[in-house]
Write a protein that holds these residues in place. Structure first.
Motif, PDB file in Angstrom:
ATOM      1  N   GLN A 187       0.807  -1.237   0.000  1.00 35.55           N
ATOM      2  CA  GLN A 187       0.000   0.000   0.000  1.00 35.55           C
ATOM      3  C   GLN A 187       0.834   1.279   0.000  1.00 35.55           C
ATOM      4  N   ILE A 188       2.152   1.143  -0.033  1.00 35.51           N
ATOM      5  CA  ILE A 188       2.970   2.367   0.070  1.00 35.51           C
ATOM      6  C   ILE A 188       3.862   2.588  -1.151  1.00 35.51           C
ATOM      7  N   THR A 189       3.658   1.784  -2.178  1.00 43.91           N
ATOM      8  CA  THR A 189       4.585   1.819  -3.314  1.00 43.91           C
ATOM      9  C   THR A 189       4.705   3.213  -3.929  1.00 43.91           C
ATOM     10  N   ASP A 190       3.606   3.979  -3.953  1.00 43.47           N
ATOM     11  CA  ASP A 190       3.645   5.291  -4.615  1.00 43.47           C
ATOM     12  C   ASP A 190       3.973   6.437  -3.660  1.00 43.47           C
ATOM     13  N   LEU A 191       4.235   6.133  -2.394  1.00 52.85           N
ATOM     14  CA  LEU A 191       4.406   7.207  -1.412  1.00 52.85           C
ATOM     15  C   LEU A 191       5.878   7.603  -1.278  1.00 52.85           C
ATOM     16  N   ASP A 192       6.108   8.910  -1.253  1.00 60.82           N
ATOM     17  CA  ASP A 192       7.470   9.431  -1.202  1.00 60.82           C
ATOM     18  C   ASP A 192       7.920   9.576   0.258  1.00 60.82           C
ATOM     19  N   VAL A 193       7.996   8.437   0.946  1.00 62.86           N
ATOM     20  CA  VAL A 193       8.307   8.414   2.376  1.00 62.86           C
ATOM     21  C   VAL A 193       9.195   7.202   2.633  1.00 62.86           C
ATOM     22  N   ASP A 194      10.238   7.333   3.453  1.00 61.18           N
ATOM     23  CA  ASP A 194      11.001   6.154   3.883  1.00 61.18           C
ATOM     24  C   ASP A 194      10.187   5.438   4.955  1.00 61.18           C
ATOM     25  N   THR A 195      10.006   4.151   4.777  1.00 58.40           N
ATOM     26  CA  THR A 195       9.226   3.391   5.759  1.00 58.40           C
ATOM     27  C   THR A 195      10.078   2.253   6.302  1.00 58.40           C
ATOM     28  N   LEU A 196       9.999   2.072   7.604  1.00 57.64           N
ATOM     29  CA  LEU A 196      10.849   1.106   8.298  1.00 57.64           C
ATOM     30  C   LEU A 196      10.017   0.347   9.319  1.00 57.64           C
ATOM     31  N   ILE A 197      10.251  -0.962   9.405  1.00 57.70           N
ATOM     32  CA  ILE A 197       9.697  -1.746  10.515  1.00 57.70           C
ATOM     33  C   ILE A 197      10.854  -2.418  11.242  1.00 57.70           C
ATOM     34  N   CYS A 198      10.831  -2.331  12.565  1.00 57.34           N
ATOM     35  CA  CYS A 198      11.837  -3.006  13.394  1.00 57.34           C
ATOM     36  C   CYS A 198      11.142  -4.097  14.198  1.00 57.34           C
ATOM     37  N   PRO A 199      11.126  -5.310  13.666  1.00 62.21           N
ATOM     38  CA  PRO A 199      10.501  -6.416  14.404  1.00 62.21           C
ATOM     39  C   PRO A 199      11.479  -6.934  15.454  1.00 62.21           C
ATOM     40  N   PRO A 200      11.058  -7.868  16.303  1.00 59.37           N
ATOM     41  CA  PRO A 200      12.034  -8.507  17.207  1.00 59.37           C
ATOM     42  C   PRO A 200      13.167  -9.117  16.383  1.00 59.37           C
ATOM     43  N   ALA A 201      14.386  -9.102  16.929  1.00 58.64           N
ATOM     44  CA  ALA A 201      15.581  -9.493  16.170  1.00 58.64           C
ATOM     45  C   ALA A 201      15.468 -10.898  15.573  1.00 58.64           C
ATOM     46  N   LEU A 202      14.781 -11.812  16.279  1.00 56.74           N
ATOM     47  CA  LEU A 202      14.668 -13.179  15.773  1.00 56.74           C
ATOM     48  C   LEU A 202      13.960 -13.254  14.427  1.00 56.74           C
ATOM     49  N   TYR A 203      13.129 -12.263  14.138  1.00 54.63           N
ATOM     50  CA  TYR A 203      12.345 -12.292  12.900  1.00 54.63           C
ATOM     51  C   TYR A 203      12.959 -11.446  11.785  1.00 54.63           C
ATOM     52  N   VAL A 204      14.085 -10.825  12.070  1.00 50.56           N
ATOM     53  CA  VAL A 204      14.638  -9.868  11.098  1.00 50.56           C
ATOM     54  C   VAL A 204      15.015 -10.551   9.790  1.00 50.56           C
ATOM     55  N   SER A 205      15.631 -11.729   9.887  1.00 53.40           N
ATOM     56  CA  SER A 205      16.071 -12.400   8.668  1.00 53.40           C
ATOM     57  C   SER A 205      14.877 -12.687   7.756  1.00 53.40           C
ATOM     58  N   GLU A 206      13.836 -13.246   8.329  1.00 49.60           N
ATOM     59  CA  GLU A 206      12.649 -13.557   7.520  1.00 49.60           C
ATOM     60  C   GLU A 206      11.982 -12.267   7.021  1.00 49.60           C
ATOM     61  N   ALA A 207      11.968 -11.247   7.865  1.00 47.20           N
ATOM     62  CA  ALA A 207      11.367  -9.972   7.457  1.00 47.20           C
ATOM     63  C   ALA A 207      12.114  -9.369   6.270  1.00 47.20           C
ATOM     64  N   VAL A 208      13.438  -9.444   6.294  1.00 45.49           N
ATOM     65  CA  VAL A 208      14.233  -8.920   5.169  1.00 45.49           C
ATOM     66  C   VAL A 208      13.908  -9.717   3.907  1.00 45.49           C
ATOM     67  N   GLY A 209      13.810 -11.033   4.053  1.00 48.09           N
ATOM     68  CA  GLY A 209      13.488 -11.877   2.896  1.00 48.09           C
ATOM     69  C   GLY A 209      12.142 -11.524   2.294  1.00 48.09           C
ATOM     70  N   ARG A 210      11.188 -11.227   3.153  1.00 49.70           N
ATOM     71  CA  ARG A 210       9.834 -10.934   2.658  1.00 49.70           C
ATOM     72  C   ARG A 210       9.718  -9.563   2.017  1.00 49.70           C
ATOM     73  N   THR A 211      10.660  -8.666   2.308  1.00 45.66           N
ATOM     74  CA  THR A 211      10.519  -7.288   1.818  1.00 45.66           C
ATOM     75  C   THR A 211      11.619  -6.914   0.831  1.00 45.66           C
ATOM     76  N   SER A 212      12.353  -7.929   0.323  1.00 47.09           N
ATOM     77  CA  SER A 212      13.527  -7.596  -0.489  1.00 47.09           C
ATOM     78  C   SER A 212      13.173  -6.828  -1.767  1.00 47.09           C
ATOM     79  N   ASN A 213      11.956  -6.988  -2.269  1.00 51.13           N
ATOM     80  CA  ASN A 213      11.574  -6.251  -3.482  1.00 51.13           C
ATOM     81  C   ASN A 213      10.737  -5.017  -3.174  1.00 51.13           C
ATOM     82  N   ALA A 214      10.604  -4.710  -1.912  1.00 52.86           N
ATOM     83  CA  ALA A 214       9.669  -3.639  -1.546  1.00 52.86           C
ATOM     84  C   ALA A 214      10.410  -2.408  -1.048  1.00 52.86           C
ATOM     85  N   SER A 215       9.675  -1.310  -0.965  1.00 54.60           N
ATOM     86  CA  SER A 215      10.297  -0.074  -0.493  1.00 54.60           C
ATOM     87  C   SER A 215      10.194   0.034   1.024  1.00 54.60           C
TER      88      SER A 215
END
Ligand code: PEP
Length: 248
Positions: A28-56
Protein backbone atom coordinates in the motif's frame (compact mmCIF):
# COMPACT_ATOMS: atom_id res chain seq x y z
CA UNK A 1 15.39 18.89 2.02
CA UNK A 2 14.92 16.11 4.56
CA UNK A 3 13.16 12.95 3.44
CA UNK A 4 10.18 11.98 5.57
CA UNK A 5 10.29 8.78 7.57
CA UNK A 6 7.72 6.51 9.21
CA UNK A 7 9.40 3.98 11.49
CA UNK A 8 7.63 1.17 13.33
CA UNK A 9 8.95 -0.41 16.53
CA UNK A 10 7.28 -3.75 17.19
CA UNK A 11 9.08 -4.14 20.54
CA UNK A 12 8.62 -7.68 21.93
CA UNK A 13 5.39 -8.17 19.99
CA UNK A 14 4.46 -10.18 16.94
CA UNK A 15 5.14 -13.66 15.64
CA UNK A 16 6.18 -15.31 12.38
CA UNK A 17 2.53 -15.20 11.33
CA UNK A 18 2.43 -11.45 12.04
CA UNK A 19 5.13 -10.88 9.42
CA UNK A 20 2.34 -11.03 6.84
CA UNK A 21 1.61 -7.44 7.92
CA UNK A 22 4.84 -6.45 6.18
CA UNK A 23 3.49 -7.50 2.80
CA UNK A 24 0.23 -5.69 3.51
CA UNK A 25 2.12 -2.50 4.38
CA UNK A 26 4.51 -2.76 1.42
CA UNK A 27 1.68 -3.24 -1.06
CA UNK A 28 0.00 0.00 0.00
CA UNK A 29 2.97 2.37 0.07
CA UNK A 30 4.59 1.82 -3.31
CA UNK A 31 3.65 5.29 -4.61
CA UNK A 32 4.41 7.21 -1.41
CA UNK A 33 7.47 9.43 -1.20
CA UNK A 34 8.31 8.41 2.38
CA UNK A 35 11.00 6.15 3.88
CA UNK A 36 9.23 3.39 5.76
CA UNK A 37 10.85 1.11 8.30
CA UNK A 38 9.70 -1.75 10.52
CA UNK A 39 11.84 -3.01 13.39
CA UNK A 40 10.50 -6.42 14.40
CA UNK A 41 12.03 -8.51 17.21
CA UNK A 42 15.58 -9.49 16.17
CA UNK A 43 14.67 -13.18 15.77
CA UNK A 44 12.35 -12.29 12.90
CA UNK A 45 14.64 -9.87 11.10
CA UNK A 46 16.07 -12.40 8.67
CA UNK A 47 12.65 -13.56 7.52
CA UNK A 48 11.37 -9.97 7.46
CA UNK A 49 14.23 -8.92 5.17
CA UNK A 50 13.49 -11.88 2.90
CA UNK A 51 9.83 -10.93 2.66
CA UNK A 52 10.52 -7.29 1.82
CA UNK A 53 13.53 -7.60 -0.49
CA UNK A 54 11.57 -6.25 -3.48
CA UNK A 55 9.67 -3.64 -1.55
CA UNK A 56 10.30 -0.07 -0.49
CA UNK A 57 9.99 -1.14 3.13
CA UNK A 58 13.21 -1.14 5.17
CA UNK A 59 13.81 -3.55 8.05
CA UNK A 60 15.70 -2.62 11.20
CA UNK A 61 16.34 -3.85 14.74
CA UNK A 62 15.67 -2.47 18.20
CA UNK A 63 19.15 -2.64 19.75
CA UNK A 64 22.71 -3.84 19.17
CA UNK A 65 25.85 -4.44 21.24
CA UNK A 66 28.65 -1.88 21.25
CA UNK A 67 31.39 -4.45 20.57
CA UNK A 68 32.04 -5.85 17.11
CA UNK A 69 32.07 -9.44 18.41
CA UNK A 70 33.10 -11.42 21.47
CA UNK A 71 31.98 -13.03 24.69
CA UNK A 72 28.58 -11.35 25.15
CA UNK A 73 26.05 -14.12 25.58
CA UNK A 74 22.64 -13.33 24.17
CA UNK A 75 23.69 -10.13 22.42
CA UNK A 76 23.82 -9.30 18.71
CA UNK A 77 26.36 -7.13 16.95
CA UNK A 78 25.76 -4.34 14.46
CA UNK A 79 27.80 -6.26 11.88
CA UNK A 80 25.44 -9.26 12.20
CA UNK A 81 22.45 -7.00 11.69
CA UNK A 82 23.99 -5.48 8.55
CA UNK A 83 24.94 -8.97 7.39
CA UNK A 84 21.23 -9.92 7.39
CA UNK A 85 20.33 -6.96 5.20
CA UNK A 86 18.72 -4.84 7.90
CA UNK A 87 19.48 -1.14 7.54
CA UNK A 88 18.57 0.69 10.76
CA UNK A 89 18.89 0.21 14.51
CA UNK A 90 16.86 1.94 17.21
CA UNK A 91 19.15 2.91 20.11
CA UNK A 92 18.49 4.40 23.53
CA UNK A 93 14.77 3.68 23.54
CA UNK A 94 13.43 4.63 26.97
CA UNK A 95 12.35 1.03 27.59
CA UNK A 96 15.96 -0.10 27.13
CA UNK A 97 17.25 2.79 29.24
CA UNK A 98 14.81 1.70 32.00
CA UNK A 99 14.80 -2.12 31.66
CA UNK A 100 18.53 -2.53 31.00
CA UNK A 101 19.89 0.54 32.79
CA UNK A 102 21.36 1.84 29.53
CA UNK A 103 23.13 5.14 29.94
CA UNK A 104 23.64 7.77 27.26
CA UNK A 105 27.32 6.69 27.18
CA UNK A 106 26.19 3.13 26.36
CA UNK A 107 23.91 4.50 23.65
CA UNK A 108 26.78 6.48 22.10
CA UNK A 109 29.03 3.40 22.03
CA UNK A 110 26.27 1.35 20.44
CA UNK A 111 25.67 4.11 17.89
CA UNK A 112 29.39 4.15 17.05
CA UNK A 113 29.26 0.39 16.44
CA UNK A 114 26.14 0.78 14.30
CA UNK A 115 27.69 3.51 12.13
CA UNK A 116 30.87 1.48 11.80
CA UNK A 117 28.77 -1.42 10.44
CA UNK A 118 27.06 0.87 7.91
CA UNK A 119 23.72 0.98 9.72
CA UNK A 120 21.61 4.09 10.29
CA UNK A 121 21.13 4.78 13.99
CA UNK A 122 17.81 6.07 15.29
CA UNK A 123 18.82 7.59 18.61
CA UNK A 124 15.98 8.17 21.08
CA UNK A 125 15.84 10.95 23.63
CA UNK A 126 13.02 12.01 25.91
CA UNK A 127 12.09 13.22 29.36
CA UNK A 128 10.08 11.46 32.06
CA UNK A 129 6.88 12.99 33.37
CA UNK A 130 8.59 14.09 36.60
CA UNK A 131 11.33 15.79 34.60
CA UNK A 132 8.73 17.64 32.50
CA UNK A 133 6.76 18.70 35.57
CA UNK A 134 9.99 19.98 37.13
CA UNK A 135 10.57 22.01 33.92
CA UNK A 136 13.77 20.11 33.20
CA UNK A 137 12.77 18.84 29.76
CA UNK A 138 15.21 20.85 27.67
CA UNK A 139 18.12 20.23 30.07
CA UNK A 140 17.48 16.49 29.92
CA UNK A 141 17.21 16.51 26.14
CA UNK A 142 20.40 18.57 25.84
CA UNK A 143 22.33 16.13 28.03
CA UNK A 144 20.98 13.03 26.30
CA UNK A 145 21.78 14.49 22.88
CA UNK A 146 25.26 15.64 23.80
CA UNK A 147 26.20 12.25 25.24
CA UNK A 148 24.22 9.74 23.13
CA UNK A 149 25.00 11.08 19.66
CA UNK A 150 28.53 10.19 18.48
CA UNK A 151 30.85 12.66 16.75
CA UNK A 152 30.73 10.52 13.59
CA UNK A 153 27.00 11.18 13.13
CA UNK A 154 25.92 12.68 9.81
CA UNK A 155 22.65 13.54 8.11
CA UNK A 156 22.63 10.16 6.39
CA UNK A 157 23.67 7.84 9.20
CA UNK A 158 21.77 9.30 12.16
CA UNK A 159 18.13 10.05 12.92
CA UNK A 160 16.95 11.51 16.23
CA UNK A 161 13.65 10.43 17.77
CA UNK A 162 12.10 12.65 20.44
CA UNK A 163 9.98 10.36 22.59
CA UNK A 164 8.60 11.81 25.82
CA UNK A 165 8.60 8.78 28.15
CA UNK A 166 5.16 9.65 29.52
CA UNK A 167 3.65 9.49 26.02
CA UNK A 168 5.00 6.05 25.05
CA UNK A 169 2.33 3.37 25.04
CA UNK A 170 0.05 5.48 27.26
CA UNK A 171 -2.35 6.91 24.70
CA UNK A 172 -1.20 10.38 25.79
CA UNK A 173 0.46 12.47 23.12
CA UNK A 174 2.55 15.58 23.56
CA UNK A 175 0.77 18.71 22.36
CA UNK A 176 1.98 20.20 19.12
CA UNK A 177 3.37 23.15 21.14
CA UNK A 178 5.39 20.75 23.29
CA UNK A 179 6.65 18.86 20.23
CA UNK A 180 7.44 22.13 18.46
CA UNK A 181 9.46 23.44 21.40
CA UNK A 182 11.58 20.29 21.78
CA UNK A 183 12.11 19.70 18.06
CA UNK A 184 13.22 23.32 17.56
CA UNK A 185 15.61 22.91 20.46
CA UNK A 186 16.99 19.63 19.11
CA UNK A 187 17.47 21.17 15.66
CA UNK A 188 19.34 24.13 17.16
CA UNK A 189 21.61 21.81 19.15
CA UNK A 190 22.34 19.63 16.11
CA UNK A 191 23.07 22.70 13.99
CA UNK A 192 25.43 24.07 16.62
CA UNK A 193 27.34 20.80 16.90
CA UNK A 194 27.20 19.38 13.36
CA UNK A 195 26.55 22.41 11.11
CA UNK A 196 25.07 21.45 7.71
CA UNK A 197 24.92 17.78 8.73
CA UNK A 198 22.82 18.77 11.73
CA UNK A 199 20.44 20.61 9.44
CA UNK A 200 19.96 17.42 7.44
CA UNK A 201 19.41 15.00 10.36
CA UNK A 202 15.83 13.87 10.52
CA UNK A 203 13.79 14.37 13.70
CA UNK A 204 11.02 11.90 14.45
CA UNK A 205 8.36 12.28 17.11
CA UNK A 206 7.32 9.18 19.05
CA UNK A 207 4.63 8.69 21.68
CA UNK A 208 1.16 7.31 20.98
CA UNK A 209 1.07 8.38 17.33
CA UNK A 210 -2.14 7.06 15.81
CA UNK A 211 -4.07 7.47 12.55
CA UNK A 212 -6.27 10.03 14.33
CA UNK A 213 -3.49 12.36 15.51
CA UNK A 214 -0.81 11.80 12.85
CA UNK A 215 -1.74 14.64 10.47
CA UNK A 216 -1.67 17.24 13.27
CA UNK A 217 1.71 16.02 14.51
CA UNK A 218 3.20 15.95 11.00
CA UNK A 219 2.11 19.55 10.43
CA UNK A 220 4.38 20.62 13.30
CA UNK A 221 7.59 22.47 12.55
CA UNK A 222 10.74 20.31 12.40
CA UNK A 223 8.83 17.00 12.54
CA UNK A 224 10.21 14.82 9.75
CA UNK A 225 8.19 11.75 10.65
CA UNK A 226 7.35 9.40 13.49
CA UNK A 227 8.61 6.46 15.50
CA UNK A 228 5.49 4.41 16.13
CA UNK A 229 5.03 1.54 18.58
CA UNK A 230 1.58 0.02 19.01
CA UNK A 231 0.08 1.47 15.85
CA UNK A 232 2.82 -0.07 13.69
CA UNK A 233 1.78 -3.65 14.45
CA UNK A 234 -1.12 -3.71 12.00
CA UNK A 235 -1.06 -2.47 8.42
CA UNK A 236 -4.58 -1.08 8.94
CA UNK A 237 -3.21 1.33 11.57
CA UNK A 238 0.27 2.00 10.20
CA UNK A 239 -0.60 2.66 6.55
CA UNK A 240 -2.93 5.63 7.37
CA UNK A 241 -0.07 7.12 9.41
CA UNK A 242 2.34 6.70 6.50
CA UNK A 243 -0.23 8.27 4.17
CA UNK A 244 -0.73 11.21 6.54
CA UNK A 245 3.04 11.73 6.51
CA UNK A 246 3.20 11.58 2.72
CA UNK A 247 0.41 14.17 2.52
CA UNK A 248 2.04 16.54 5.06
C1 PEP B 1 7.75 3.58 20.86
O1 PEP B 1 7.81 2.45 21.31
O2 PEP B 1 8.79 4.10 20.44
C2 PEP B 1 6.47 4.26 20.85
C3 PEP B 1 6.44 5.52 20.47
O3 PEP B 1 5.37 3.54 21.25
P1 PEP B 1 3.82 3.97 21.10
O4 PEP B 1 3.64 4.50 19.70
O5 PEP B 1 3.05 2.71 21.33
O6 PEP B 1 3.55 5.01 22.12
Amino acid sequence: MRRKMAAGNWKMNGSRAALSELGAIAAQITDLDVDTLICPPALYVSEAVGRTSNASLHIGVQDCHFEISGAHTGDISAAMIADLGATHVILGHSERRADHSETSEDVREKARAALHAGLTAIICVGESEDQRLAKNTLDIIARQLATSVPDASTATNTIIAYEPVWAIGTGRTATTDEIDEVHDFVRARLLRRFGEEGQGMRLLYGGSVKPTNAAEIFATNNVDGALVGGASLKADDFVPIIKALAAS
